[in-house]
Design an enzyme around this catalytic site. Structure first.
Site, PDB file in Angstrom:
ATOM      1  CB  CYS A  22      -0.916  -0.008   1.223  1.00  0.00           C
ATOM      2  SG  CYS A  22      -1.810   1.547   1.444  1.00  0.00           S
ATOM      3  CG  ASP A  47      -2.929  14.575  -4.794  1.00  0.00           C
ATOM      4  OD1 ASP A  47      -3.861  13.891  -4.344  1.00  0.00           O
ATOM      5  OD2 ASP A  47      -2.398  14.357  -5.919  1.00  0.00           O
ATOM      6  CG  HIS A  93      -4.321  -0.455   5.124  1.00  0.00           C
ATOM      7  ND1 HIS A  93      -3.861   0.176   3.987  1.00  0.00           N
ATOM      8  CD2 HIS A  93      -5.332  -1.271   4.725  1.00  0.00           C
ATOM      9  CE1 HIS A  93      -4.557  -0.247   2.942  1.00  0.00           C
ATOM     10  NE2 HIS A  93      -5.458  -1.133   3.361  1.00  0.00           N
ATOM     11  CG  ASN A 127     -12.678  10.520  -4.780  1.00  0.00           C
ATOM     12  OD1 ASN A 127     -13.759  11.049  -5.005  1.00  0.00           O
ATOM     13  ND2 ASN A 127     -11.538  11.025  -5.211  1.00  0.00           N
ATOM     14  CG  HIS A 139      -4.073   4.050   3.456  1.00  0.00           C
ATOM     15  ND1 HIS A 139      -3.079   3.319   4.096  1.00  0.00           N
ATOM     16  CD2 HIS A 139      -4.411   5.050   4.317  1.00  0.00           C
ATOM     17  CE1 HIS A 139      -2.832   3.860   5.289  1.00  0.00           C
ATOM     18  NE2 HIS A 139      -3.634   4.915   5.440  1.00  0.00           N
ATOM     19  CG  HIS A 160      -7.041   9.227   0.224  1.00  0.00           C
ATOM     20  ND1 HIS A 160      -7.194   7.902  -0.109  1.00  0.00           N
ATOM     21  CD2 HIS A 160      -7.366   9.938  -0.873  1.00  0.00           C
ATOM     22  CE1 HIS A 160      -7.586   7.816  -1.372  1.00  0.00           C
ATOM     23  NE2 HIS A 160      -7.710   9.035  -1.855  1.00  0.00           N
ATOM     24  CG  HIS A 212      -8.748  14.238  -2.145  1.00  0.00           C
ATOM     25  ND1 HIS A 212      -7.762  14.223  -3.093  1.00  0.00           N
ATOM     26  CD2 HIS A 212      -9.288  12.992  -2.144  1.00  0.00           C
ATOM     27  CE1 HIS A 212      -7.701  13.024  -3.669  1.00  0.00           C
ATOM     28  NE2 HIS A 212      -8.618  12.258  -3.110  1.00  0.00           N
TER      29      HIS A 212
END
Ligand code: AMP
Ligand code: ZN
Length: 117
Positions: free
Chosen positions: A3, A29, A45, A86, A97, A99, A101
């Site tokens: 990952c 990013d 994770h 997402n 994993h 996240h 944004h």
């Protein structure tokens, strides 16, 4: 486990780190969509929101407190910013994993989502 975000959290691959504490790490990013585009991830994770339960859900508080720290560090806290997750295939989650944004640094971030069928 293979990952990429676990590897960033472990310091095994480099990232442009913005903030870190025991539970989370935030980094820019690699393919920014806005002048500020930073990701906040749990160090542990979790694939996405579907992996949350009563035992581990306090990680979301840590993530959102880190969002606030990142916004202050990046100078977008007062003006405003957008946060987005997402979650799963239909949302085009590319990295498995969890996240968040953070998008900002523009006068306006535009409409929330494009209308489509
Ligand atoms: P998502 O579609 O929500 O899974 O988005 C994954 C995001 O991770 C994308 O915006 C990628 O540009 C970003 N990304 C992928 N690999 C890296 C990396 N090594 N460092 C920073 N960001 C990355
Ligand atoms: Zn991971």
């Amino acid at each position: 486990m293979d990952c990429i975000f676990c590897k960033i959290a472990a310091g095994d691959i480099p990232a442009s780190k913005v903030f870190e504490n025991e539970e989370v790490i935030a980094f820019d990013d690699i393919n920014p969509q806005t002048p500020v585009h930073t990701l906040v991830i749990p160090k542990k994770h979790l694939v996405n929101i579907n992996d949350l339960n009563k035992e581990n859900s306090n990680i979301m508080a840590h993530i959102f407190l880190a969002v606030k720290e990142v916004a202050a560090i990046k100078g977008i806290k007062e003006k405003g910013y957008r946060i987005l997750i997402n979650n799963g295939e239909a949302a085009h989650q590319e990295v498995g994993h969890l996240h968040v944004h953070i998008f900002g640094g523009r006068e306006s971030l535009g409409p929330m989502i494009k209308k489509s069928k």
